[in-house]
Design a protein around this motif. Sequence first.
Motif, PDB file in Angstrom:
ATOM      1  N   ASN A  75       9.435   7.239   5.662  1.00  0.00           N
ATOM      2  CA  ASN A  75      10.573   8.143   5.808  1.00  0.00           C
ATOM      3  C   ASN A  75      11.824   7.577   5.142  1.00  0.00           C
ATOM      4  OD1 ASN A  75       9.898  10.615   7.365  1.00  0.00           O
ATOM      5  ND2 ASN A  75       9.232   9.170   8.917  1.00  0.00           N
ATOM      6  N   VAL A  76      12.042   6.283   5.308  1.00  0.00           N
ATOM      7  CA  VAL A  76      13.238   5.664   4.723  1.00  0.00           C
ATOM      8  C   VAL A  76      13.142   5.616   3.199  1.00  0.00           C
ATOM      9  CG1 VAL A  76      14.650   3.575   4.636  1.00  0.00           C
ATOM     10  CG2 VAL A  76      13.653   4.302   6.805  1.00  0.00           C
ATOM     11  N   ILE A  77      11.969   5.216   2.685  1.00  0.00           N
ATOM     12  CA  ILE A  77      11.804   5.074   1.237  1.00  0.00           C
ATOM     13  C   ILE A  77      11.824   6.430   0.539  1.00  0.00           C
ATOM     14  CG2 ILE A  77      10.197   4.342  -0.569  1.00  0.00           C
ATOM     15  CD1 ILE A  77       9.322   2.078   1.322  1.00  0.00           C
ATOM     16  N   THR A  78      11.170   7.441   1.123  1.00  0.00           N
ATOM     17  CA  THR A  78      11.194   8.766   0.495  1.00  0.00           C
ATOM     18  C   THR A  78      12.605   9.351   0.498  1.00  0.00           C
ATOM     19  OG1 THR A  78      10.476   9.734   2.606  1.00  0.00           O
ATOM     20  CG2 THR A  78       8.786   9.328   0.954  1.00  0.00           C
ATOM     21  N   ASN A  79      13.406   9.018   1.510  1.00  0.00           N
ATOM     22  CA  ASN A  79      14.808   9.438   1.497  1.00  0.00           C
ATOM     23  C   ASN A  79      15.541   8.825   0.314  1.00  0.00           C
ATOM     24  OD1 ASN A  79      14.919  11.197   3.612  1.00  0.00           O
ATOM     25  ND2 ASN A  79      16.268   9.958   4.881  1.00  0.00           N
ATOM     26  N   ALA A  80      15.284   7.551   0.058  1.00  0.00           N
ATOM     27  CA  ALA A  80      15.927   6.874  -1.078  1.00  0.00           C
ATOM     28  C   ALA A  80      15.527   7.545  -2.390  1.00  0.00           C
ATOM     29  CB  ALA A  80      15.549   5.400  -1.089  1.00  0.00           C
ATOM     30  N   ALA A  81      14.236   7.917  -2.501  1.00  0.00           N
ATOM     31  CA  ALA A  81      13.772   8.581  -3.724  1.00  0.00           C
ATOM     32  C   ALA A  81      14.367   9.972  -3.850  1.00  0.00           C
ATOM     33  CB  ALA A  81      12.249   8.648  -3.728  1.00  0.00           C
ATOM     34  N   LYS A  82      14.469  10.682  -2.730  1.00  0.00           N
ATOM     35  CA  LYS A  82      14.962  12.049  -2.737  1.00  0.00           C
ATOM     36  C   LYS A  82      16.439  12.120  -3.107  1.00  0.00           C
ATOM     37  CE  LYS A  82      13.624  14.420   0.761  1.00  0.00           C
ATOM     38  NZ  LYS A  82      13.543  14.923   2.156  1.00  0.00           N
ATOM     39  N   TYR A  83      17.215  11.146  -2.619  1.00  0.00           N
ATOM     40  CA  TYR A  83      18.664  11.182  -2.826  1.00  0.00           C
ATOM     41  C   TYR A  83      19.106  10.160  -3.868  1.00  0.00           C
ATOM     42  CZ  TYR A  83      18.512  14.061   1.343  1.00  0.00           C
ATOM     43  OH  TYR A  83      18.230  15.060   2.245  1.00  0.00           O
ATOM     44  N   ARG A  84      18.309  10.004  -4.916  1.00  0.00           N
ATOM     45  CA  ARG A  84      18.681   9.115  -6.018  1.00  0.00           C
ATOM     46  C   ARG A  84      19.839   9.717  -6.801  1.00  0.00           C
ATOM     47  NH1 ARG A  84      13.836   8.205  -9.731  1.00  0.00           N
ATOM     48  NH2 ARG A  84      12.590   8.427  -7.833  1.00  0.00           N
ATOM     49  N   SER A  85      20.575   8.861  -7.474  1.00  0.00           N
ATOM     50  CA  SER A  85      21.704   9.330  -8.269  1.00  0.00           C
ATOM     51  C   SER A  85      21.216   9.954  -9.570  1.00  0.00           C
ATOM     52  CB  SER A  85      22.651   8.165  -8.583  1.00  0.00           C
ATOM     53  OG  SER A  85      23.627   8.561  -9.512  1.00  0.00           O
ATOM     54  N   GLU A 141       0.836  -1.208   0.000  1.00  0.00           N
ATOM     55  CA  GLU A 141       0.000   0.000   0.000  1.00  0.00           C
ATOM     56  C   GLU A 141       0.868   1.254   0.000  1.00  0.00           C
ATOM     57  OE1 GLU A 141      -3.650   2.035   2.556  1.00  0.00           O
ATOM     58  OE2 GLU A 141      -3.043  -0.035   2.942  1.00  0.00           O
ATOM     59  N   LEU A 142       1.971   1.197   0.739  1.00  0.00           N
ATOM     60  CA  LEU A 142       2.869   2.349   0.799  1.00  0.00           C
ATOM     61  C   LEU A 142       3.520   2.599  -0.568  1.00  0.00           C
ATOM     62  CD1 LEU A 142       4.158   4.501   2.572  1.00  0.00           C
ATOM     63  CD2 LEU A 142       5.899   2.841   3.225  1.00  0.00           C
ATOM     64  N   LEU A 143       3.944   1.548  -1.241  1.00  0.00           N
ATOM     65  CA  LEU A 143       4.541   1.711  -2.570  1.00  0.00           C
ATOM     66  C   LEU A 143       3.533   2.289  -3.555  1.00  0.00           C
ATOM     67  CD1 LEU A 143       6.657  -1.560  -2.882  1.00  0.00           C
ATOM     68  CD2 LEU A 143       7.491   0.761  -2.509  1.00  0.00           C
ATOM     69  N   ASP A 144       2.277   1.886  -3.423  1.00  0.00           N
ATOM     70  CA  ASP A 144       1.241   2.443  -4.291  1.00  0.00           C
ATOM     71  C   ASP A 144       1.057   3.927  -3.998  1.00  0.00           C
ATOM     72  OD1 ASP A 144      -1.014   2.130  -6.209  1.00  0.00           O
ATOM     73  OD2 ASP A 144      -2.201   2.667  -4.453  1.00  0.00           O
ATOM     74  N   GLU A 145       1.103   4.292  -2.730  1.00  0.00           N
ATOM     75  CA  GLU A 145       0.967   5.696  -2.345  1.00  0.00           C
ATOM     76  C   GLU A 145       2.141   6.539  -2.847  1.00  0.00           C
ATOM     77  OE1 GLU A 145       1.507   8.246   1.777  1.00  0.00           O
ATOM     78  OE2 GLU A 145       0.635   6.236   1.901  1.00  0.00           O
ATOM     79  N   LEU A 146       3.335   5.947  -2.872  1.00  0.00           N
ATOM     80  CA  LEU A 146       4.550   6.687  -3.220  1.00  0.00           C
ATOM     81  C   LEU A 146       4.982   6.485  -4.674  1.00  0.00           C
ATOM     82  CD1 LEU A 146       6.714   5.964  -0.031  1.00  0.00           C
ATOM     83  CD2 LEU A 146       5.402   8.029  -0.547  1.00  0.00           C
ATOM     84  N   ARG A 147       4.089   6.009  -5.507  1.00  0.00           N
ATOM     85  CA  ARG A 147       4.507   5.664  -6.865  1.00  0.00           C
ATOM     86  C   ARG A 147       4.977   6.879  -7.665  1.00  0.00           C
ATOM     87  NH1 ARG A 147      -1.119   3.780  -9.771  1.00  0.00           N
ATOM     88  NH2 ARG A 147      -2.410   5.570  -9.195  1.00  0.00           N
ATOM     89  N   SER A 148       4.449   8.066  -7.368  1.00  0.00           N
ATOM     90  CA  SER A 148       4.934   9.261  -8.073  1.00  0.00           C
ATOM     91  C   SER A 148       6.363   9.596  -7.636  1.00  0.00           C
ATOM     92  CB  SER A 148       4.003  10.449  -7.819  1.00  0.00           C
ATOM     93  OG  SER A 148       3.945  10.756  -6.451  1.00  0.00           O
TER      94      SER A 148
END
Length: 240
Positions: free
Chosen positions: A141-151, A105-112
């Motif tokens: 919080n952990v997953i959005t950090n990964a998305a925010k600091y992507r290469s 459910e979280l991945l679906d919410e964060l798909r953008s």
Amino acid sequence: ALILLRALGRQRAFLRVHLASLGERNRELNAFAARTAHDLKGPLSPVRGYADLLSLREEPEVREIAKRIQRASDRMAGIIDDLLELSVHGKPIPGKVTVTPVVLELLDELRSDLREAEVKLELGDCTTACSANVLAQILRNVITNAAKYRSPSRGLELRIEARRTDDSVELAVSDNGIGMDAETTAHAFEPLYRGAGSSSPGHGLGLAIVRRTVQAIGGTVELTSTKGEGTRVVVRVPAA
């Protein structure tokens, strides 16, 4: 002896006054936290109401959007309640939840946020001794950090793992983002800390919230990172 008794009497009187003052301050803090939670949840009510109206439409696409808004507003209200409980009593509301549905459910919410990311899941049959909102808040919080600091030079690769280890559930989130140097890694869980030269939006609170929440439910969190290669966060929480 009389002097000692008088001194003890004065100390007892001072202690009673001090305890009364602390009690009053705690009551004021509880009242303030309750008002804050009410004010934060207030704007969610019309959002939820509009979503309910949209759900009555005939178009399937509109009903699906309405369902997403309803879930998001309900989840936000739950997060506010959990944060209120954590701030006042030092521990989130207890619960019990299976990991896999929360992650999906979280991945679906964060798909953008995870646009064009390659996400790999290795989720065992695990149930944690915390509420769905608390688990989702930690992982969000952990997953959005990964998305925010992507290469900027390669596509984001994200691996989410969950497995039972004795009386704990181990959750690991690994990415191939920009990573952190040793100094930034050492301070990563400190509130408001921002690594030198960081240009990504944020306030440096995400990982601090993760650590406080995880510790409050009796778990641990660790972070390892290599500059230019990526980051891995391992969270261990009590199993149900």
